[in-house]
Structures are given as structure tokens and as C-alpha cells.
Design a protein around this motif. Structure first.
Motif, PDB file in Angstrom:
ATOM      1  N   UNK A  57      -7.472 -16.090  27.704  1.00 21.74           N
ATOM      2  CA  UNK A  57      -8.781 -16.040  27.185  1.00 21.74           C
ATOM      3  C   UNK A  57      -9.645 -16.759  27.864  1.00 21.74           C
ATOM      4  N   UNK A  58     -10.453 -16.201  28.407  1.00 20.03           N
ATOM      5  CA  UNK A  58     -11.619 -16.921  29.154  1.00 20.03           C
ATOM      6  C   UNK A  58     -12.916 -16.400  28.772  1.00 20.03           C
ATOM      7  N   UNK A  59     -14.022 -17.172  28.343  1.00 23.38           N
ATOM      8  CA  UNK A  59     -15.283 -16.667  28.010  1.00 23.38           C
ATOM      9  C   UNK A  59     -16.423 -17.479  28.694  1.00 23.38           C
ATOM     10  N   UNK A  60     -16.207 -18.476  29.102  1.00 25.36           N
ATOM     11  CA  UNK A  60     -17.305 -19.399  29.719  1.00 25.36           C
ATOM     12  C   UNK A  60     -16.553 -19.989  30.960  1.00 25.36           C
ATOM     13  N   UNK A  61     -17.592 -19.496  32.046  1.00 26.60           N
ATOM     14  CA  UNK A  61     -16.886 -19.900  33.231  1.00 26.60           C
ATOM     15  C   UNK A  61     -18.051 -20.662  34.216  1.00 26.60           C
ATOM     16  N   UNK A  62     -18.034 -21.620  34.792  1.00 26.45           N
ATOM     17  CA  UNK A  62     -18.917 -22.503  35.243  1.00 26.45           C
ATOM     18  C   UNK A  62     -18.663 -22.674  36.855  1.00 26.45           C
ATOM     19  N   UNK A  63     -19.761 -22.282  37.857  1.00 21.64           N
ATOM     20  CA  UNK A  63     -19.410 -22.554  39.143  1.00 21.64           C
ATOM     21  C   UNK A  63     -20.443 -23.681  39.669  1.00 21.64           C
ATOM     22  N   UNK A  64     -19.822 -24.834  40.128  1.00 24.83           N
ATOM     23  CA  UNK A  64     -20.604 -25.970  40.610  1.00 24.83           C
ATOM     24  C   UNK A  64     -21.273 -25.871  41.723  1.00 24.83           C
ATOM     25  N   UNK A  82     -17.661 -11.504  37.817  1.00 27.01           N
ATOM     26  CA  UNK A  82     -18.376 -10.502  36.889  1.00 27.01           C
ATOM     27  C   UNK A  82     -17.761  -9.475  36.767  1.00 27.01           C
ATOM     28  N   UNK A  83     -16.638  -9.239  37.230  1.00 25.31           N
ATOM     29  CA  UNK A  83     -15.797  -8.037  36.999  1.00 25.31           C
ATOM     30  C   UNK A  83     -14.862  -8.389  35.821  1.00 25.31           C
ATOM     31  N   UNK A  84     -15.014  -9.382  35.265  1.00 30.83           N
ATOM     32  CA  UNK A  84     -14.182  -9.795  33.886  1.00 30.83           C
ATOM     33  C   UNK A  84     -15.112  -9.010  32.954  1.00 30.83           C
ATOM     34  N   UNK A  85     -14.770  -8.837  31.871  1.00 26.97           N
ATOM     35  CA  UNK A  85     -15.408  -8.318  30.744  1.00 26.97           C
ATOM     36  C   UNK A  85     -15.687  -9.214  29.537  1.00 26.97           C
ATOM     37  N   UNK A  86     -16.721  -9.361  29.197  1.00 31.24           N
ATOM     38  CA  UNK A  86     -17.172 -10.128  28.108  1.00 31.24           C
ATOM     39  C   UNK A  86     -17.062 -11.762  28.620  1.00 31.24           C
ATOM     40  N   UNK A 117     -18.645 -27.713  27.947  1.00 30.17           N
ATOM     41  CA  UNK A 117     -17.026 -27.389  28.033  1.00 30.17           C
ATOM     42  C   UNK A 117     -16.977 -26.007  28.538  1.00 30.17           C
ATOM     43  N   UNK A 118     -15.797 -25.700  29.468  1.00 26.49           N
ATOM     44  CA  UNK A 118     -15.887 -24.500  30.057  1.00 26.49           C
ATOM     45  C   UNK A 118     -14.306 -24.172  30.127  1.00 26.49           C
TER      46      UNK A 118
END
Length: 508
Positions: A57-64, A82-86, A117-118
Motif C-alpha cells: 500500500x503506497x499512497x504518498x511518494x516523495x522525491x528529494x 506516475x504509472x501507479x494508480x491512486x 511522512x511518506x
């Protein structure tokens, strides 16, 4: 998937009505399996059957990101995830606003003080000057440690792993790193170097530099969402690489070239770094006449990797000026990334080469823009090379530059679209017809870029550039073309593209 949001919006607008019909297109097999027509009522169940439920379950992604962050290593995760949904994905920086990556400026939507949080943290590498600063940035290192404590997955790309190591997060872990000084660098972090393109050890996933970011992120898409989503992503990115040379690693590169790069290495805070990614002039055999300026025409809605792939590859030649040229505003949106582009097409003349990236609706709008097409025709009269990536071939076609020529293009209705513009679709990863070079979709621009380097600067330059960018691709599964994609995944993607593009194509 990056098309999903637009697809769902269109379903909401059209209800259960079909898009304007185009002739059937079978992608080489009339007997392939097909899905029922997707509508607002059944799309969720159909896509659920094809893709399945995510394993993680991945909802929040951060790229430093930070000034001097590697352009490809920062943008590739945004493109692939961005190819992941939601999911929600943000560039996160020491400060919000304009960030100077190694080759282009982008907009960071959040600062480290904004993020509590991420689920997934991605740390790209940077140039030597940037690392000298950021490896000693106490606020960044403390933020990495706090954020990592709450992540489900943490990824380090290239020298980005040095930041994770400096924060004490990779002790005792097996890691993949850039080739130069890899064992020493792993030891400096208390980690163990494993000679692989990417490796997972618990929640930590690390990779080599440059193009290894694509393989790492696609691997993670498969781990998070499963093979169906992964195959859809690979088809959307047309990730079926065909390097023009079997290189990209030290053992596949002539020893004298490797030695020359090692001798030019530097050390930052105990970490060994290869020279910042340009080919030494002593390894270049210039074309005659030389090509000195390349313009990559960008516009609202272009697909980021279509432009960034050739930009990153060709920018390795130190005497070649490669720049983005905008058709509109100086801050333009591409996928989930905002780019700052200072040069406009109206102010740009006398290019030695021009490259047109593709996209979806934005590309189609450019094919209807007479002013841009006139500029392209005028520019083409004096170029040594005119090229396109993905559906950028539609723009060349609309300008009348592909009539009677052979061409490559994006997989979607490829033969029909090239016939529309009087061209012959070859089905190749990239096609050369005189001075006109066209590539297949998205990631194919990277392969074409390396082939162009060989033409402009010789095979030694190409081999060196492939090593600099670690271009020895290893896709996590077979895919990236209609022929290598599961029938139902292909049909799902085809229907999504049709909902998006068929009304525009039929209208004109």
C-alpha cells in the motif's frame, strides 16, 4: 497509470458512450484476446481483473531534489511512479520553488519542512559540487532519518545512496552503487557492495546511476502493484530497450576508456565519484561538418522522458549546446513536473539539429498549430538532423516532413498514424531516413540519442557516454511493446488511449 486520471474524467463526461470510432487496429495479431468495452460502469471491475490489487500500500511518494541533483535520476522516478494508480507524488526540496537540476530547472512543490511522512522516499544523486554541500547539510540528513523511520520503502539512486549512508540508514545492507569506487564507497557506509544494476535489501532498494533509475523504479512498480500494472507501465513508456552498443558497464567498455574516467575521478567526504557526466574531448571524433546546437521543442503536455532522455544523453558532448525550446510560457507542465524553459521557438534560429518529443493531447494541439509548424519547416531547411521521439513524429508528419519517408513512432495505432502523414511505419526502435531520425515511444529516445552520439562524435564517445549513464538496461520483465505485452493489458491500454485520442484524431 498516468493515463488513468484523464481516462476516468472522460468516462465521467461521456458516460457509457464509446469514443468516436476509428478503424480496428490489431497490433499484428487479429486473434489476440480482447476485453469488453470499458465504460464508467464496468471499468473498475475490468481493470481490477487485469491489474489486480497492489501488494504494497503506497499512497504518498516523495522525491528529494536539490540544486545540482541529477536531472534523469530526479525525473525518472516521477515518470515511472506516475504509472501507479491512486498515488500522490511530490518533489521535495530544502526550499520550495525553482530547483536547478544538472540540466534543466524544475519546480519543487514542497519543502522538507512541509512533509511529515511518506510511504516511499526516493533519493537521487547529484553532481560533485552539489554533494559537497548536501552531504554536510545537517537539516537534510536529519530529515532523511526522520522520514525513513516511517517509510514502507526507501530508494537510493546513484550517489543518492551516499546521502542515505551518511544518515546512517544503510549500515549492514547490501547495496548497488555507481561503478566508480563502488566497493570503497559501500565500505565507507558500512554496507556491502553487490555488483547488480539494482538490489533490494529489506525496505531499501538501491541502484547504479543514470539510466539505472528506470530499471529500479520499474522493479519497484512490479513489487508494489504486480505484473499487470508493470506491463502496462512498460508499454506506456515503451520500455523495450535496444542499446546501439553492448556497453554501459566497465567490463563492457574498452579498458583504456575506463582507465581514463577513473583517473579523472574525485573524492567528496570520503566517497569516490566519477567525473561529472561528459565525454572527455580526447575521446571525440567530431562530425564534418560539426553539429554545435540542438534544440528540443517542448510544449504544454509533452511527455517528460521524451525530451529529457535525448537531453541527458546528448549533453554529454562538451562542445554540443543542447537546450529546451518552449512554444509557449516559460513555466510549462509536463506530466506532474513543471519545467522552467528560458528559450522560446520564436527567438531560436540556426539550429544544427531539432528534436520534437511526443505526448498526448498537447502533441495533437501542436499538430494543429500553423505557427509552430511553419517554424519547424523553416528550421528544417538548415538542420543537419531533424528528429522526433514517440508521437513527436505526428508533428513532423503534420509539417509535411515525413512524406515518402520511413519512420518509427509510438506504438498506439502506429501504422495508421504514419500512413496518415504519408510515411511508412518501420516498427523499429528508431529509424534513420536521410537526415530524419524518428524513434518509438518515450524511452526509445534514449537509444536514438546514443546512436546520434556515435554519428556526431564517434564510437569511443558513444561507449564512454553509455558508461557515464550506466546504460546497460535490464527490464524487470519482458514487455514494452505490443508484441511482448499480455493481450488483456494491451487491450486495456489501447482502450484508454482511444478514449483520450480518438475524438481528436476523428475531428481532424
Amino acid at each position: 497509470m498516468r493515463l488513468l486520471t484523464t481516462f476516468l474524467i472522460l468516462l465521467g463526461l461521456t458516460g457509457c458512450q464509446s469514443p468516436d470510432k476509428l478503424p480496428a487496429y490489431n497490433y499484428g495479431s487479429a486473434n489476440r484476446k480482447k476485453l469488453p468495452e470499458m465504460t464508467m460502469f464496468n471499468h473498475s471491475s475490468i481493470m481490477g481483473e487485469v491489474i489486480g490489487k497492489p501488494a504494497i500500500d503506497i499512497k504518498q511518494i516523495g522525491i528529494l531534489v536539490y540544486d545540482g541533483v541529477n536531472t534523469l535520476e530526479a525525473i525518472a522516478p516521477m515518470v515511472v511512479f506516475s504509472e501507479l494508480m491512486d498515488v500522490k507524488i511530490d518533489y521535495i526540496a530544502p526550499r520550495k520553488g525553482r530547483i536547478k537540476t544538472t540540466l534543466v530547472d524544475i519546480d519543487a512543490t514542497k519543502s522538507i519542512t512541509d512533509v511529515d511522512g511518506l510511504d516511499l522516499l526516493v533519493v537521487p544523486g547529484g553532481d560533485s559540487l552539489a554533494l559537497q554541500t548536501i552531504l554536510h547539510d545537517k537539516a537534510i540528513l536529519e530529515w532523511l532519518s526522520r522520514t525513513d523511520a516511517r517509510t514502507t520503502l526507501t530508494a537510493g539512486i546513484g550517489s543518492g545512496s551516499f546521502l542515505l549512508g551518511k544518515a546512517g540508514l544503510l549500515k549492514g545492507k547490501r547495496v548497488s552503487l555507481p561503478w566508480c569506487g563502488a566497493k570503497k564507497n559501500a565500505g565507507h557506509m558500512g554496507a556491502e557492495y553487490i555488483e547488480k544494476r539494482y538490489i533490494a535489501d529489506g525496505k531499501y532498494v538501491t541502484s547504479g546511476n543514470g539510466t539505472a533509475a528506470l530499471d529500479l523504479c520499474l522493479f519497484m512498480v512490479g513489487q508494489i502493484a504486480g505484473k499487470g500494472n508493470l506491463q502496462g507501465a512498460m508499454l506506456d513508456l515503451e520500455y523495450d530497450p535496444e542499446p546501439p552498443l553492448n556497453g554501459g558497464t566497465p567490463d563492457r567498455t574498452p579498458p583504456q576508456l575506463v582507465d581514463q574516467l577513473q583517473q579523472a575521478s574525485t573524492e567528496v567526504d570520503g566517497f569516490v565519484l566519477a567525473r561529472d557526466e561528459q565525454v572527455p574531448r580526447t575521446l571525440i571524433t567530431p562530425a564534418d561538418p560539426p553539429v554545435k546546437t540542438v534544440g528540443i521543442l517542448v510544449y504544454e503536455g509533452f511527455f517528460p522522458l521524451d525530451a529529457i532522455g535525448p537531453l541527458v544523453v546528448l549533453s554529454q558532448l562538451p562542445d554540443l549546446k543542447v537546450k529546451l525550446i518552449t512554444t509557449g510560457e516559460n513555466r510549462i507542465k509536463s506530466g506532474r513536473t513543471y519545467f522552467y524553459v528560458d528559450d522560446t521557438y520564436r527567438q531560436t534560429t540556426d539550429l544544427d539539429a531539432v528534436i520534437v518529443p511526443g505526448g498526448a493531447e498537447g502533441t495533437w494541439q501542436i499538430t494543429q498549430n500553423d505557427e509552430v509548424l511553419d517554424w519547424l519547416r523553416k528550421t528544417d531547411k538548415t538542420t543537419a538532423y531533424t528528429a522526433s521521439v514517440c508521437t513527436g513524429s505526428w508533428v513532423l508528419g503534420a509539417a509535411g516532413l515525413l512524406k515518402g519517408r520511413k519512420a518509427s513512432t509510438n506504438w498506439y495505432r502506429a501504422g495508421q498514424m504514419m500512413t496518415r502523414y504519408g510515411a511508412e511505419f518501420t516498427g523499429k526502435r528508431y529509424t534513420r531516413d536521410g537526415k530524419y531520425w524518428t524513434s518509438a515511444g518515450v524511452s526509445a529516445g534514449i537509444d536514438m540519442g546514443f546512436a546520434l552520439i556515435e554519428k556526431l562524435a564517434g564510437q569511443k564517445a558513444m561507449a564512454t557516454s553509455m558508461l557515464n549513464l550506466a546504460y546497460h538496461p535490464q527490464p524487470p520483465v519482458s514487455g514494452g511493446s505490443p508484441e511482448k505485452t499480455d493481450d488483456l493489458v494491451l487491450d486495456m491500454m489501447h482502450q484508454m488511449y482511444d478514449y483520450l485520442m480518438a475524438p481528436l484524431i476523428r475531428k481532424n
